[in-house]
Write a protein that holds these residues in place. Structure first.
Motif, PDB file in Angstrom:
ATOM      1  N   SER A 264      -9.593  -1.517  14.702  1.00 18.21           N
ATOM      2  CA  SER A 264      -9.052  -1.644  13.343  1.00 18.21           C
ATOM      3  C   SER A 264      -7.841  -2.562  13.326  1.00 18.21           C
ATOM      4  O   SER A 264      -7.647  -3.341  12.399  1.00 18.21           O
ATOM      5  CB  SER A 264      -8.644  -0.284  12.809  1.00 18.21           C
ATOM      6  OG  SER A 264      -9.758   0.525  12.729  1.00 18.21           O
TER       7      SER A 264
ATOM      8  N   ILE B 207     -19.528   5.907  11.091  1.00 12.98           N
ATOM      9  CA  ILE B 207     -18.317   6.683  11.427  1.00 12.98           C
ATOM     10  C   ILE B 207     -18.762   7.941  12.171  1.00 12.98           C
ATOM     11  O   ILE B 207     -19.682   8.631  11.715  1.00 12.98           O
ATOM     12  CB  ILE B 207     -17.554   7.079  10.133  1.00 12.98           C
ATOM     13  CG1 ILE B 207     -17.199   5.824   9.334  1.00 12.98           C
ATOM     14  CG2 ILE B 207     -16.299   7.885  10.447  1.00 12.98           C
ATOM     15  CD1 ILE B 207     -16.687   6.091   7.939  1.00 12.98           C
TER      16      ILE B 207
ATOM     17  N   ILE C 202     -10.940  10.542   7.715  1.00 12.51           N
ATOM     18  CA  ILE C 202     -10.768   9.129   7.333  1.00 12.51           C
ATOM     19  C   ILE C 202      -9.965   8.914   6.050  1.00 12.51           C
ATOM     20  O   ILE C 202      -9.480   7.814   5.815  1.00 12.51           O
ATOM     21  CB  ILE C 202     -12.126   8.383   7.218  1.00 12.51           C
ATOM     22  CG1 ILE C 202     -13.053   9.133   6.281  1.00 12.51           C
ATOM     23  CG2 ILE C 202     -12.753   8.151   8.572  1.00 12.51           C
ATOM     24  CD1 ILE C 202     -14.289   8.340   5.918  1.00 12.51           C
TER      25      ILE C 202
ATOM     26  N   PHE D 213     -20.356   5.442   0.742  1.00 12.98           N
ATOM     27  CA  PHE D 213     -19.268   6.108   0.014  1.00 12.98           C
ATOM     28  C   PHE D 213     -19.723   6.335  -1.425  1.00 12.98           C
ATOM     29  O   PHE D 213     -20.299   5.437  -2.050  1.00 12.98           O
ATOM     30  CB  PHE D 213     -18.005   5.238   0.009  1.00 12.98           C
ATOM     31  CG  PHE D 213     -17.246   5.291   1.305  1.00 12.98           C
ATOM     32  CD1 PHE D 213     -16.328   6.303   1.549  1.00 12.98           C
ATOM     33  CD2 PHE D 213     -17.466   4.347   2.296  1.00 12.98           C
ATOM     34  CE1 PHE D 213     -15.631   6.370   2.746  1.00 12.98           C
ATOM     35  CE2 PHE D 213     -16.784   4.409   3.501  1.00 12.98           C
ATOM     36  CZ  PHE D 213     -15.864   5.429   3.728  1.00 12.98           C
TER      37      PHE D 213
ATOM     38  N   GLY E 184      -6.649  -3.658   9.996  1.00  4.68           N
ATOM     39  CA  GLY E 184      -6.581  -2.422   9.214  1.00  4.68           C
ATOM     40  C   GLY E 184      -5.375  -1.575   9.592  1.00  4.68           C
ATOM     41  O   GLY E 184      -4.969  -1.537  10.744  1.00  4.68           O
TER      42      GLY E 184
ATOM     43  N   VAL F 272     -10.540   5.155  12.951  1.00  5.64           N
ATOM     44  CA  VAL F 272     -11.446   5.738  13.953  1.00  5.64           C
ATOM     45  C   VAL F 272     -11.180   5.086  15.306  1.00  5.64           C
ATOM     46  O   VAL F 272     -10.902   5.755  16.288  1.00  5.64           O
ATOM     47  CB  VAL F 272     -12.917   5.545  13.524  1.00  5.64           C
ATOM     48  CG1 VAL F 272     -13.861   6.052  14.616  1.00  5.64           C
ATOM     49  CG2 VAL F 272     -13.173   6.271  12.221  1.00  5.64           C
TER      50      VAL F 272
ATOM     51  N   ASN G 255       0.833  -1.217   0.000  1.00  8.50           N
ATOM     52  CA  ASN G 255       0.000   0.000   0.000  1.00  8.50           C
ATOM     53  C   ASN G 255       0.860   1.258   0.000  1.00  8.50           C
ATOM     54  O   ASN G 255       0.563   2.224  -0.712  1.00  8.50           O
ATOM     55  CB  ASN G 255      -0.912   0.019   1.237  1.00  8.50           C
ATOM     56  CG  ASN G 255      -2.121  -0.883   1.052  1.00  8.50           C
ATOM     57  OD1 ASN G 255      -2.409  -1.301  -0.064  1.00  8.50           O
ATOM     58  ND2 ASN G 255      -2.806  -1.200   2.127  1.00  8.50           N
TER      59      ASN G 255
ATOM     60  N   THR H 267     -22.872   3.425   6.557  1.00  3.80           N
ATOM     61  CA  THR H 267     -22.003   4.375   5.854  1.00  3.80           C
ATOM     62  C   THR H 267     -22.237   4.229   4.359  1.00  3.80           C
ATOM     63  O   THR H 267     -22.523   3.132   3.868  1.00  3.80           O
ATOM     64  CB  THR H 267     -20.533   4.055   6.186  1.00  3.80           C
ATOM     65  OG1 THR H 267     -20.397   4.048   7.602  1.00  3.80           O
ATOM     66  CG2 THR H 267     -19.579   5.050   5.600  1.00  3.80           C
TER      67      THR H 267
ATOM     68  N   ALA I 155      -7.102   6.305   1.947  1.00  6.29           N
ATOM     69  CA  ALA I 155      -6.136   7.253   1.354  1.00  6.29           C
ATOM     70  C   ALA I 155      -5.846   6.804  -0.083  1.00  6.29           C
ATOM     71  O   ALA I 155      -5.724   7.628  -0.999  1.00  6.29           O
ATOM     72  CB  ALA I 155      -4.862   7.283   2.173  1.00  6.29           C
TER      73      ALA I 155
HETATM   74  N1  LIG Z   1     -17.618   1.319   5.842  1.00  3.86           N
HETATM   75  C1  LIG Z   1     -17.092   1.766   6.985  1.00  3.86           C
HETATM   76  N2  LIG Z   1     -17.810   1.746   8.136  1.00  3.86           N
HETATM   77  C2  LIG Z   1     -17.299   2.211   9.289  1.00  3.86           C
HETATM   78  N3  LIG Z   1     -16.071   2.730   9.417  1.00  3.86           N
HETATM   79  C3  LIG Z   1     -15.313   2.796   8.305  1.00  3.86           C
HETATM   80  C4  LIG Z   1     -15.764   2.316   7.053  1.00  3.86           C
HETATM   81  N4  LIG Z   1     -14.808   2.524   6.133  1.00  3.86           N
HETATM   82  C5  LIG Z   1     -13.782   3.091   6.795  1.00  3.86           C
HETATM   83  N5  LIG Z   1     -14.076   3.246   8.094  1.00  3.86           N
HETATM   84  C6  LIG Z   1     -13.215   3.861   9.136  1.00  3.86           C
HETATM   85  O1  LIG Z   1     -12.235   4.617   8.482  1.00  3.86           O
HETATM   86  C7  LIG Z   1     -10.933   4.180   8.858  1.00  3.86           C
HETATM   87  C8  LIG Z   1      -9.989   4.290   7.678  1.00  3.86           C
HETATM   88  O2  LIG Z   1     -10.332   3.340   6.704  1.00  3.86           O
HETATM   89  P1  LIG Z   1      -9.190   2.709   5.819  1.00  3.86           P
HETATM   90  O3  LIG Z   1      -9.809   1.847   4.803  1.00  3.86           O
HETATM   91  O4  LIG Z   1      -8.335   3.826   5.352  1.00  3.86           O
HETATM   92  O5  LIG Z   1      -8.346   1.898   6.856  1.00  3.86           O
HETATM   93  P2  LIG Z   1      -8.517   0.434   7.403  1.00  3.86           P
HETATM   94  O6  LIG Z   1      -9.671  -0.236   6.753  1.00  3.86           O
HETATM   95  O7  LIG Z   1      -8.553   0.540   8.885  1.00  3.86           O
HETATM   96  O8  LIG Z   1      -7.159  -0.221   6.983  1.00  3.86           O
HETATM   97  P3  LIG Z   1      -6.681  -0.721   5.536  1.00  3.86           P
HETATM   98  O9  LIG Z   1      -7.753  -0.318   4.571  1.00  3.86           O
HETATM   99  O10 LIG Z   1      -5.401   0.000   5.317  1.00  3.86           O
HETATM  100  O11 LIG Z   1      -6.533  -2.160   5.647  1.00  3.86           O
HETATM  101  C9  LIG Z   1     -11.120   2.759   9.331  1.00  3.86           C
HETATM  102  O12 LIG Z   1     -10.144   2.429  10.276  1.00  3.86           O
HETATM  103  C10 LIG Z   1     -12.489   2.814   9.952  1.00  3.86           C
HETATM  104  O13 LIG Z   1     -12.413   3.256  11.278  1.00  3.86           O
END
Ligand SMILES: Nc1ncnc2c1ncn2[C@@H]1O[C@H](COP(=O)(O)OP(=O)(O)OP(=O)(O)O)[C@@H](O)[C@H]1O
Ligand SMILES: [Mg+2]
Length: 420
Positions: free
Chosen positions: A364, A344, A352, A400, A369, A359, A242, A398, A375
């Motif tokens: 996570s 969230i 985020i 997107f 995560g 969060v 990543n 949520t 990003a």
């Molecule tokens: N669909 C969702 N529902 C709830 N929280 C979310 C959701 N998508 C992202 N988040 C929150 O946003 C944060 C950032 O998301 P991101 O995808 O960047 O990181 P990650 O999923 O924790 O790790 P990675 O994607 O690098 O494996 C997450 O840690 C989570 O707390």
């Protein structure tokens, strides 16, 4: 990235210069106006002191004496209105233009019937008694005209001055940004090189621990540490990949490889790969997809979708539902991934998309995560000239939105398709 950084500095500089230029023009006009008023007052003062000798105050009413001499020696004064009043303010005599035919005691300037005049009064006394007033009025048209001309000149000069400022700021911002650019490139190269170096050992550890786990299982030996090593090395490999991807996107070195694609087909393919995870977590998958032809990069779409669907799966409890939709709207494709998950918090929404932001860090980490997924989604979407938005409600879910531009011809075709 640096080109836009440079443009941003240049635009800020031009914007700031415009405000300063405007402020200078207004302050300049005010100073110009004030100094013209001052010189008019000086002129009134000189004339008042000279004309004082030409007024006869010995009779019962003050009268101009010998005033023709004064007027003839100073032809410019023909624009000035000279008035004599008795102590009660009644006009006795006047010379020159009529001006405002009233005693304007205590006034420096007056506008009446769209004419502005600068005023000066002097008391006329005889043996200590007030016998009348001399009032001079000078029209201020010339002052307004000169101030207008000053402002017009500043306005005509503005585009040239700002253009000059723009060029200078673009050159200066380029010079100022050079060390930052150098540092940034060095950092990117470091991340990319470190990524390459770390990726190999991480892959070796992962492969060897998997093989060790298999061998031990065959021999009926269970060692708890081995699966932990396998998943940690897997996670480390993912983070490294990543980071390398983000460094590549930041450098802009890899242009998206655009081809004509059927978006519906790509989404279906990617979702099919996620089906076992949906079944495992007992989460319902719903999709509503329009057949949309796009000219874009397949891998980028795949990456966006994997991250968003992966997150939705990660942050939705068993029994929830995830809906993927794809529609065209006003010349754009709108791809939506909606879940009925944990949501969230509102104050985290602007954060985020930042690197390594999570969060709930403990949660996570437990779910594997690292906070890079969104990003990457943002950077990839922007590399396709799109944008990503999010809406969320705690404990409800949520959504997107990924907006991608449609090529013009394609937009027309999609519109026709929607109409038919
Ligand atoms: N669909 C969702 N529902 C709830 N929280 C979310 C959701 N998508 C992202 N988040 C929150 O946003 C944060 C950032 O998301 P991101 O995808 O960047 O990181 P990650 O999923 O924790 O790790 P990675 O994607 O690098 O494996 C997450 O840690 C989570 O707390
Ligand atoms: Mg993620």
């Amino acid at each position: 990235m640096f080109r836009s950084f440079r443009w941003q500095i240049a635009l800020w500089f031009v914007g700031l210069s415009s405000v300063i230029y405007l402020a200078l023009a207004l302050v300049g006009a005010l100073c110009f106006f004030t100094s013209l008023s001052h010189s008019m007052d000086e002129e009134l003062k000189v004339v008042a002191s000279q004309i004082g000798h030409a007024i006869d105050v010995t009779g019962d009413k003050p009268t101009f004496r010998d005033w023709l001499r004064v007027v003839e020696t100073e032809p410019a004064r023909s624009v000035m209105s000279m008035q004599l009043f008795d102590p009660d303010g009644n006009l006795l005599e006047h010379y020159g233009p009529p001006g405002i035919p009233r005693l304007l005691e205590g006034q420096e300037e007056m506008t009446e019937n769209q004419q502005t005049v600068r005023i000066r009064q002097s008391k006329l006394t005889h043996k200590g008694n007030l016998v009348g007033y001399l009032q001079l009025q000078l029209p201020a048209d010339k002052r307004s005209e000169l101030t207008r001309e000053f402002l017009a000149t500043m306005a005509i000069m503005a585009p040239f001055v700002l253009f000059g400022f723009g060029i200078c700021s673009y050159i200066v911002s380029g010079i100022a940004a050079r060390p930052i650019e150098h540092l940034f490139v060095t950092l990117q190269r470091f991340v990319a090189d470190a990524g390459h170096e770390l990726n190999t050992p991480a892959s070796i550890i992962q492969a060897r621990s998997q093989s060790l786990e298999r061998k031990l299982t065959k021999q009926g030996i269970v060692v708890d540490d081995v699966p932990v090593i396998t998943s940690a090395s897997e996670r480390m490999g993912q983070i490294v990949r990543n980071l390398m991807l983000l460094a590549e996107l930041d450098s802009g070195s890899q242009e998206p490889v655009r081809t004509t694609l059927d978006l519906q087909e790509i989404i279906n393919c990617t979702l099919a790969e996620f089906l076992p995870r949906f079944q495992e977590k007992k989460i319902a998958l719903k999709s509503s997809l329009q057949p949309i032809t796009v000219f874009t990069d397949r891998e980028s779409i795949d990456c966006i979708l994997r991250n968003l669907v992966g997150n939705a799966l990660k942050y939705t409890e068993t029994g929830g539902a995830i809906t993927v939709t794809c529609v065209t709207h006003e010349g754009e494709v709108c791809l939506t991934v909606e879940d009925t998950g944990i949501g969230i918090p509102e104050d985290s929404l602007p954060l985020i998309f930042e690197r390594f932001y999570r969060v709930d860090k403990s949660r996570s980490r437990a779910s594997g995560g690292s906070g890079l997924g969104l990003a990457i989604v943002k950077a990839v979407t922007e590399s396709l000239s799109g944008r990503v938005e999010v809406e969320s409600e705690l404990a409800k879910g949520t959504r997107f939105y990924v907006y991608l531009p449609l090529p013009r011809a394609s937009a027309v075709a999609q519109k026709l398709h929607t109409c038919l």
